[in-house]
Write an enzyme that holds these catalytic residues in place. Structure first.
Site, PDB file in Angstrom:
ATOM      1  N   PHE A 144     -34.590  24.207  27.878  1.00 20.65           N
ATOM      2  CA  PHE A 144     -33.396  23.375  27.694  1.00 20.65           C
ATOM      3  C   PHE A 144     -32.990  22.840  29.061  1.00 20.65           C
ATOM      4  CE2 PHE A 144     -28.973  22.261  27.574  1.00 20.65           C
ATOM      5  CZ  PHE A 144     -28.900  21.507  26.416  1.00 20.65           C
ATOM      6  N   ASP A 229     -34.807  24.581  37.637  1.00 18.08           N
ATOM      7  CA  ASP A 229     -33.546  24.182  37.015  1.00 18.08           C
ATOM      8  C   ASP A 229     -32.608  25.384  37.045  1.00 18.08           C
ATOM      9  OD1 ASP A 229     -31.401  23.541  35.403  1.00 18.08           O
ATOM     10  OD2 ASP A 229     -32.606  22.553  33.864  1.00 18.08           O
ATOM     11  N   LYS A 258     -22.951  22.539  36.515  1.00 14.70           N
ATOM     12  CA  LYS A 258     -22.009  23.484  35.909  1.00 14.70           C
ATOM     13  C   LYS A 258     -21.059  24.099  36.938  1.00 14.70           C
ATOM     14  CE  LYS A 258     -24.723  24.428  31.771  1.00 14.70           C
ATOM     15  NZ  LYS A 258     -23.915  23.623  30.860  1.00 14.70           N
TER      16      LYS A 258
END
Length: 403
Positions: A144, A229, A258
């Site tokens: 993801f 990531d 984030k």
């Protein structure tokens, strides 16, 4: 209007006017501080999700709120048409913290991943000498990385992927955690390997020991970029600055997001080697809000919190306690526990309640968590949480599993 009517009315408004691309728990939050949130009815809940790791420093951390207020009172936006007095300092401080050489600022995590893909391809053509339009990037099963058209092109989650084609070519998928499969997939046109050091959406999946060292060696031997990531796993979530640090491995590029915005504004970045990010030249990539003054001011405050090492240490120490408590629930409605630091994937008994049902029971116990897929809870409390609050939440989970 009664409390229940107020909550129902707000949810009805969301459902009537908002696109139905999320299925939130039926709780309406109106205030928050630290590890706690309060709904419109005045009921308090312990946050055990942290906005999918965007709230690593808790809600409204005073240092971050102060930085945002002070910057908003002075200057909000210049675009990158002009310099501002926060951008360079943010880039320098983030590079120093991460041990990297150059910073590309963006806004969202998906933008950071898209930017890393563009940079890797451009590097492959201009530096490595890959034939034009032939570059390939190796990715993992159950990944993801965001929800843009290019990113969902290499997703194997049918909910994220299906009915969004035609898809972007140039990606080769291998099983996550299989270093030999990565080696076998590398060819003359391979530009990069792009993977999460720990897969978040998949259920906080940690690869086998030695996997990342093998992948790093394979990339180095074949002049292939390693792109980590760390949007969910990074910035102290696992007990180290990067999840990759647990393996003693360095990536060529890292994508961050984030928590980099402190739960206040979207801030993302690609950080890494100057000779790789250096393929970008004026006009070749950009973002009106990428690196804008408010983002940089908040980002600098986030870097300041991480530079002390306090949050990495808290995550490591409290993470051990969290995992000990969760593992004690094995066989009592819990089938497996995975993760590192203050991050855990909890697989529920396949014959028991679904993740949604347990999340609802937890809500009734005053703890907010959320399922990923059907039978896994993703647990990621703010790093400001205390040991007693962890016990409070796990005790609530134990009760919720028995309802």
């Amino acid at each position: 209007m009664s409390d229940m009517q107020q909550t129902a009315g707000i949810i009805a408004l969301d459902e009537r006017w908002g696109a139905h691309n999320y299925h939130p728990l039926p709780v309406v939050i109106s205030e928050a501080e630290g590890a706690w949130v309060t709904d419109v009815d005045g009921r308090r809940y312990l946050d055990f999700l942290s906005g999918y790791s965007a709230l690593n420093f808790g809600h409204r951390h005073p240092d971050l709120v102060r930085a945002a207020h002070e910057q908003i009172d002075r200057l909000t936006l210049t675009s990158r048409a002009f310099h501002n007095d926060q951008f360079g300092a943010f880039c320098a401080e983030l590079a120093e913290l991460t041990g990297t050489e150059m910073v590309l600022t963006m806004n969202t995590g998906a933008e950071a991943v898209e930017s890393a893909i563009k940079v890797a391809r451009k590097w492959a053509y201009e530096v490595k000498g890959v034939a034009f339009d032939a570059a390939e990037i190796i990715v993992a099963t159950h990944n993801f990385h965001g929800r843009t058209t290019t990113i969902v092109s290499f997703s194997d989650d049918p909910v994220a992927h299906d009915n969004y084609g035609p898809f972007t070519p140039g990606f080769v998928t291998v099983p996550y955690g299989d270093a030999q499969a990565v080696r076998d997939a590398i060819g003359p046109n391979t530009a990069a390997v792009l993977m999460e050091p720990i897969q978040g959406e998949a259920g906080v999946v940690v690869p086998p020991a030695g996997f990342w060292a093998d992948v790093r060696d394979a990339c180095t031997e074949n002049e292939v970029l390693l792109i980590a990531d760390e949007i969910q796993s990074g910035l102290a979530r696992t007990g180290r600055l990067f999840a990759l640090d647990h393996e003693g491995v360095r990536a060529d590029l890292y994508t961050l997001g984030k928590a980099l915005g402190g739960g206040i504004i979207p801030v993302s970045a690609v950080v890494g080697r100057a000779d790789v990010l250096g393929v970008l030249r004026p006009g070749s990539h950009g973002s009106t809000f990428g690196g804008y003054p408010v983002a940089c001011a908040v980002g600098r405050a986030v870097v300041g919190l991480l530079a002390t090492g306090e949050f990495q240490e808290r995550s490591a120490d409290l993470g051990r306690h969290l995992h000990d408590r969760l593992e004690a629930l094995l066989g009592q409605g819990v089938a497996a526990v995975r993760g590192r630091g203050l991050w855990a994937g909890v697989d529920l008994d396949p014959l028991g309640r679904t993740g949604r049902e347990v999340s609802m029971a937890l809500r009734d116990e005053g703890v907010l968590c959320k399922e990923t897929h059907e039978r896994t809870l993703r647990i990621a409390p703010p790093l400001v949480i205390t040991r007693d609050e962890i016990d409070h939440a796990v005790d609530a989970l134990e009760r919720a599993l028995k309802v």
